[in-house]
Design an enzyme around this catalytic site. Structure first.
Site, short mmCIF file in Angstrom:
data_model
loop_
_atom_site.label_atom_id
_atom_site.label_comp_id
_atom_site.label_asym_id
_atom_site.label_seq_id
_atom_site.Cartn_x
_atom_site.Cartn_y
_atom_site.Cartn_z
N PRO A 192 -49.36 -39.77 16.75
CA PRO A 192 -48.02 -39.16 16.74
C PRO A 192 -48.11 -37.64 16.59
O PRO A 192 -49.02 -37.14 15.93
CB PRO A 192 -47.37 -39.76 15.50
CG PRO A 192 -48.20 -40.91 15.09
CD PRO A 192 -49.56 -40.71 15.66
N THR A 194 -48.84 -35.37 18.73
CA THR A 194 -49.87 -34.65 19.47
C THR A 194 -49.31 -33.97 20.72
O THR A 194 -50.04 -33.32 21.45
CB THR A 194 -51.01 -35.59 19.88
OG1 THR A 194 -50.47 -36.81 20.35
CG2 THR A 194 -51.92 -35.87 18.71
N GLY A 195 -48.03 -34.16 20.96
CA GLY A 195 -47.41 -33.43 22.08
C GLY A 195 -47.21 -34.25 23.33
O GLY A 195 -47.13 -33.70 24.42
N LYS A 196 -47.06 -35.56 23.18
CA LYS A 196 -46.87 -36.41 24.36
C LYS A 196 -45.50 -36.14 24.99
O LYS A 196 -45.38 -35.96 26.20
CB LYS A 196 -47.00 -37.88 23.98
CG LYS A 196 -48.39 -38.21 23.45
CD LYS A 196 -48.54 -39.68 23.12
CE LYS A 196 -47.79 -40.11 21.88
NZ LYS A 196 -48.29 -39.49 20.64
N THR A 197 -44.49 -36.10 24.14
CA THR A 197 -43.15 -35.81 24.64
C THR A 197 -43.11 -34.42 25.29
O THR A 197 -42.55 -34.22 26.36
CB THR A 197 -42.14 -35.85 23.48
OG1 THR A 197 -42.36 -37.04 22.74
CG2 THR A 197 -40.72 -35.81 23.98
N HIS A 412 -72.86 -38.78 9.22
CA HIS A 412 -72.66 -40.16 9.62
C HIS A 412 -72.52 -40.27 11.14
O HIS A 412 -73.23 -41.04 11.80
CB HIS A 412 -71.41 -40.71 8.91
CG HIS A 412 -71.06 -42.13 9.25
ND1 HIS A 412 -71.26 -43.16 8.37
CD2 HIS A 412 -70.54 -42.68 10.36
CE1 HIS A 412 -70.86 -44.30 8.93
NE2 HIS A 412 -70.42 -44.02 10.15
N GLU A 413 -71.64 -39.47 11.70
CA GLU A 413 -71.43 -39.53 13.15
C GLU A 413 -72.66 -39.05 13.91
O GLU A 413 -73.00 -39.60 14.96
CB GLU A 413 -70.19 -38.71 13.56
CG GLU A 413 -68.86 -39.20 12.97
CD GLU A 413 -68.58 -40.67 13.24
OE1 GLU A 413 -69.02 -41.20 14.29
OE2 GLU A 413 -67.96 -41.32 12.37
N ASP A 490 -68.50 -50.31 10.74
CA ASP A 490 -69.78 -50.47 11.44
C ASP A 490 -70.47 -51.75 11.00
O ASP A 490 -71.03 -52.49 11.81
CB ASP A 490 -70.72 -49.30 11.11
CG ASP A 490 -70.13 -47.96 11.51
OD1 ASP A 490 -69.31 -47.94 12.45
OD2 ASP A 490 -70.51 -46.94 10.88
P1 ADP Z 1 -45.46 -36.91 20.32
O1 ADP Z 1 -44.50 -37.20 21.44
O2 ADP Z 1 -46.89 -37.00 20.76
O3 ADP Z 1 -45.22 -37.67 19.08
P2 ADP Z 1 -44.15 -34.37 20.37
O4 ADP Z 1 -44.35 -33.97 21.78
O5 ADP Z 1 -42.84 -34.93 20.01
O6 ADP Z 1 -45.29 -35.37 19.94
O7 ADP Z 1 -44.50 -33.12 19.44
C1 ADP Z 1 -43.64 -32.71 18.42
C2 ADP Z 1 -43.66 -31.21 18.27
O8 ADP Z 1 -44.94 -30.75 17.87
C3 ADP Z 1 -43.38 -30.49 19.57
O9 ADP Z 1 -42.03 -30.32 19.77
C4 ADP Z 1 -44.09 -29.17 19.36
O10 ADP Z 1 -43.31 -28.27 18.63
C5 ADP Z 1 -45.27 -29.53 18.49
N1 ADP Z 1 -46.49 -29.73 19.29
C6 ADP Z 1 -47.20 -30.88 19.39
N2 ADP Z 1 -48.26 -30.71 20.19
C7 ADP Z 1 -48.24 -29.45 20.62
C8 ADP Z 1 -49.08 -28.67 21.48
N3 ADP Z 1 -50.17 -29.20 22.07
N4 ADP Z 1 -48.73 -27.40 21.70
C9 ADP Z 1 -47.66 -26.86 21.12
N5 ADP Z 1 -46.84 -27.53 20.32
C10 ADP Z 1 -47.10 -28.81 20.04
ZN ZN Z 2 -69.72 -45.25 11.61
#
Ligand code: ADP
Ligand code: ZN
Length: 587
Positions: A192, A194-197, A412-413, A490
């Site tokens: 969550p 990570t910027g998927k939306t 470890h890794e 592991d």
């Molecule tokens: P997800 O859909 O993966 O849960 P979001 O796209 O909703 O994540 O990200 C939420 C907020 O976090 C975005 O509106 C942005 O402000 C910030 N954010 C997340 N990833 C990035 C990124 N790679 N670059 C810049 N801002 C990011």
């Molecule tokens: Zn391991």
């Protein structure tokens, strides 16, 4: 949507009031219609100019003449009143005469009330999560959403992977002219925040097409068929626009793996999922519609979704590594008044922060600085924001920030990676990271196994050795009494492989070619020998692994150092460290 609905609600309300007023007017004029003396009535009777007499129990009767005039007169209440009238050839009705205007206004009033009731009921339902409306899912396209790839920092691989989708959306005909089939669906998966939306929006923004966003959970309804209806109306809306990006967040809410039969409400989910699949196969390649879905877990999704022609492109959106974190921080401080912020230091401190958390950090710092009436946001405010965020987090989150833990994870890794490189040179170790996952692992080593149909005994043993590499490295570096729980997973996996080898695959001594499953069915209970054979096998393999690591301690140290520095390292980095001679030329 709701506001519009509320306006429409005025229409039946007004008609209700109007018909009520009309009813009163009609009634009063009608009631005050002429009242004649009873003697006049008798005259009319003898003149046989009466058409109908309306006789009820009330003190008045109504009389309708043949010429249409109506009047009232006193009810004589004589016993043979009706009979006498009938004898004179006059119709007698035992109901009161109703005026058509009166009936119309009553009907108008009742209908308005019903419409009003339905509208009110619906609008409250919409408010309480829109339960009933199949078509009223509130998706409006956002056009010109003002997002592009510049708003997404880091995630270069993911951006690369959607570049051609953008191209396609800009010019779908070009792709179809080449006979190229673009993916109809793209799945973005990863932790969550990570910027998927953000990435999906950026695709729409770059291609300059409308963006329709919904969440999978919007489709999960208690009434069968509602979700499916919503899917259809969503696609209808999008297609009416021509090119578009449809974004479905939390796709797992509708597309979770079906667990054979069990689980309530799965019927509804199936219908929704089927509607989605049907819609996706319904539009053709030149239409320029792309469905982008997001999920935290790809492995949770139903295979039907992932088949070719559906969501056939899967793009991982990862937690940012140290350099991506720096870029994200810079991006979110871009329009803020800052002074002396050491971005690279903050990037290093924020291991395991997602883009969303980094954005949050920047925002917190700005808020604190603002409360302080400071002219600039400086390091000091970032420090405060950082502590606030950490204090708010669960214990697990706080722990891994510790330098010591990072070091343990790195060794470890590195242990896994080194054993993999030495024992399974044909498997490509594509990525080693010490960025913790939300699933609880401190880090992980990802390798792409060689493509083989069967796995022989030797190969299985080597796989076990790779799994043991993590714990062995911990023991060698930190001592036998300092080993951690990090190897839990592991050990579970290696135990499973060994047990299968000896009890199911016919690769052990104690059972030979017998399988444990069948023996148990036949009442076999003595498992002593099997148990000790398993134990001996893992101990032997473990010793072997430790020897390899002690031998290659320089490489182990070098990998670890690079990991601590960069957090995520790739195949090339590993080859660089251990030398080309160990890479059997596999790309
Ligand atoms: P997800 O859909 O993966 O849960 P979001 O796209 O909703 O994540 O990200 C939420 C907020 O976090 C975005 O509106 C942005 O402000 C910030 N954010 C997340 N990833 C990035 C990124 N790679 N670059 C810049 N801002 C990011
Ligand atoms: Zn391991």
């Amino acid at each position: 949507m709701n506001k519009i609905k509320n306006k429409y609600i005025l229409i039946p309300a007004i008609t209700a009031v109007l018909s009520l007023v009309f009813l009163i007017i009609v009634n009063s004029t009608f009631k005050e219609s002429k009242n004649k003396q009873y003697t006049d009535f008798l005259k009319d009777t003898s003149r046989s100019s009466i058409s109908t007499v309306y006789v009820t129990t009330s003190p008045k009767i109504q009389v309708k003449l043949k010429d249409g005039t109506i009047y009232t007169t006193d009810n004589p209440r004589t016993d043979n009143f009706k009979e006498n009238l009938l004898k004179d050839g006059i119709n007698v009705s035992e109901q009161t005469l109703t005026n058509p205007a009166e009936i119309a206004s009553i009907a108008g009033f009742v209908i308005s009330l019903i419409v009003l009731g339905i509208m009110f009921f619906k609008s409250t339902k919409i408010k309480s999560k829109g339960m009933f409306s199949a078509t009223n899912l509130d998706v409006t396209a956002v056009e010109d959403i003002g997002f592009n790839f510049a708003n997404v920092a880091g995630n270069e691989e993911a951006k690369d992977s959607v570049q051609d989708v953008v191209d396609f959306l800009k010019n779908p005909e070009k792709y179809s002219a080449y006979g190229a089939r673009m993916p109809k669906g793209v799945i973005l998966y990863g932790d969550p925040g990570t910027g998927k939306t953000l990435l999906a929006k950026a695709v729409a923004g770059e291609a300059n097409v409308p963006f329709y966003a919904v969440s999978g959970s919007d489709f999960v309804q208690i009434y069968v068929g509602v979700g499916a209806g919503r899917i259809r109306s969503l696609f209808k809306k999008a297609r009416s626009h021509g090119r578009a990006v449809i974004f479905i967040d939390e796709i797992d809410a509708i597309g979770k793996k079906r667990d054979n039969g069990r689980g309530g409400g799965s019927d509804e989910k199936d219908q929704t999922l089927n509607a989605l699949l049907t819609e996706m196969s319904g539009f053709n390649e030149t239409e320029g519609i792309i469905v982008i879905a997001a999920t935290n877990r790809l492995d949770m999704l139903d295979e039907a979704l992932l088949r070719p022609g559906r969501f056939d492109r899967h793009i991982e959106v990862t937690l940012p590594d140290v350099s991506a974190r720096e870029k994200i921080l810079k991006l979110h401080f871009k329009n803020k008044p800052i002074k002396n912020i050491d971005y690279s230091e903050w990037a290093r401190k924020t291991t395991s922060f997602s883009g969303a958390k980094l954005e949050n950090l920047a925002n917190e710092a700005a808020i604190i600085a603002c409360k302080d009436n400071a002219v600039f946001i400086s390091n000091q405010y970032l420090d405060k924001a950082f502590s606030i965020m950490l204090a708010g987090y669960e214990k697990v989150d706080r722990d891994y920030i510790k330098e010591e833990d990072r070091k343990i994870t790195a060794f470890h890794e590195a242990g896994h990676a080194l054993i993999s490189l030495k024992m399974l040179p044909n498997d490509k170790v594509s990525k080693v990271t010490i960025i913790p996952t939300t699933k609880g692992a401190g880090g992980y080593t990802l390798s792409i196994p060689e493509d083989t149909l069967y796995q022989n005994k030797e190969h299985l043993k080597k796989k076990i050795m790779v799994l043991l590499g993590g714990r062995a490295a911990e023991e060698i570096i930190f001592g036998a009494s300092n080993v951690t729980t990090g190897a839990y997973n592991d050990l579970q996996r290696s135990t499973q492989i060994i047990a299968n080898m000896i009890t199911e695959y016919g690769m052990g001594e104690s059972l030979g070619l017998l399988t444990m499953g069948k023996l148990r069915e036949s009442g076999f209970t003595n498992q002593e020998a099997v148990f000790s054979e398993c134990k001996k096998m893992i101990s032997d393999l473990y010793e072997e692994v430790k020897d390899i690591l002690i031998d290659g301690k320089d490489s182990l140290n070098a990998i670890t150092t690079l990991l601590i520095d960069k957090e995520t390292i790739y195949h090339e980095d590993l080859i660089h460290i251990i030398g080309v001679k160990n890479n059997n030329g596999v790309a």
